[in-house]
Design an enzyme around this catalytic site. Structure first.
Site, mmCIF file in Angstrom:
data_model
loop_
_atom_site.group_PDB
_atom_site.id
_atom_site.type_symbol
_atom_site.label_atom_id
_atom_site.label_comp_id
_atom_site.label_asym_id
_atom_site.label_seq_id
_atom_site.Cartn_x
_atom_site.Cartn_y
_atom_site.Cartn_z
ATOM 1 N N TYR A 1 52.864 82.031 58.980
ATOM 2 C CA TYR A 1 52.726 80.408 59.033
ATOM 3 C C TYR A 1 54.423 79.851 59.209
ATOM 4 C CZ TYR A 1 52.943 75.627 57.350
ATOM 5 O OH TYR A 1 53.030 74.243 57.640
ATOM 6 N N THR B 1 47.954 78.328 61.346
ATOM 7 C CA THR B 1 48.224 77.255 60.727
ATOM 8 C C THR B 1 48.207 77.397 59.236
ATOM 9 O OG1 THR B 1 45.691 76.941 60.564
ATOM 10 C CG2 THR B 1 46.919 75.865 62.489
ATOM 11 N N TYR B 2 48.357 76.221 58.485
ATOM 12 C CA TYR B 2 48.563 76.436 57.061
ATOM 13 C C TYR B 2 47.572 77.090 56.435
ATOM 14 C CZ TYR B 2 50.151 74.740 52.422
ATOM 15 O OH TYR B 2 50.729 74.730 51.217
ATOM 16 N N MET B 3 47.877 77.993 55.343
ATOM 17 C CA MET B 3 46.870 79.006 55.009
ATOM 18 C C MET B 3 46.347 78.647 53.517
ATOM 19 S SD MET B 3 50.000 79.877 54.674
ATOM 20 C CE MET B 3 51.196 79.443 53.233
ATOM 21 N N ARG B 4 46.620 77.470 53.137
ATOM 22 C CA ARG B 4 46.096 77.079 51.872
ATOM 23 C C ARG B 4 45.022 76.000 52.221
ATOM 24 N NH1 ARG B 4 48.071 79.744 47.849
ATOM 25 N NH2 ARG B 4 50.333 80.551 47.845
#
Length: 192
Positions: free
Chosen positions: A46, A62-65
């Site tokens: 990311y 993309t954002y992983m959370r």
């Protein structure tokens, strides 16, 4: 004796793009990464990897959370164009596949996906550590597969009646079932 033969077409729909929990589960199952290791590798993807191109490090995912399966329209258009170019029009559904998020999903971020499907995992493998390549490939494949047609099988089921040849109070008749399927159209399985 075969009592009944049933033939029908069976579809297998593509999976949704990754949420954090599903990515962690699949990374454990397929890559044998623990949760902490998965998130550390995803964080590096990311934040950006130096692909030796102008402009410095490139954020690959993309954002992983996230607990959302939502995908932006730009990403949908990009992946659909890539699928048509690479595999053909028959692999693209008439409208983009949309997946429901869980009831309590925040939906603040998109699903975990490549920042650009044009960056194929194999084209940047030499710039990635082995664990980064494996996780990026898992994410890339899942996202592309999520926007493809279902896989189609020809399924055959046989019902078999087995009765004893000699009449006896201790022998019973048995009903057995056997089945099999043959892949007719690969659909999203073409990617995985």
């Amino acid at each position: 004796a075969v009592s009944k033969v049933t033939r029908k077409e069976q579809k297998r729909n593509p999976p949704a793009p990754y949420t954090t929990s599903k990515l962690q589960q699949d990374a454990t199952s397929y890559l044998h990464f623990g949760t902490k290791r998965t998130m550390q590798v995803a964080q590096a993807l990311y934040e950006g990897i130096d692909l030796k191109r102008d402009g410095g490090p490139v954020g690959l995912i993309t954002y992983m959370r996230t607990d959302s399966t939502r995908v932006s329209d730009d990403a949908l258009n990009e992946v659909r164009a890539m699928i048509e170019k690479r595999w053909g029009k028959e692999f693209i559904p008439a409208t983009p596949n949309v997946y429901k998020s869980k009831k309590n999903a925040q939906d603040a971020h998109e699903a975990i996906r490549p920042s650009s499907v044009e960056i194929h995992p194999d084209s940047i493998k030499k710039h990635l550590k082995d664990e980064q390549y494996k996780l990026y490939k898992l994410i890339w494949n899942r996202f592309v597969a999520s926007q493809m047609e279902p896989a189609v099988y020809d399924k055959t089921t046989l019902d078999i009646e087995a009765t004893p040849t000699i009449a006896s109070p201790y022998r019973k008749a048995y009903s057995l079932r056997a089945g099999g399927r043959i892949l007719k159209f690969a659909g999203w399985l073409q990617v995985i």
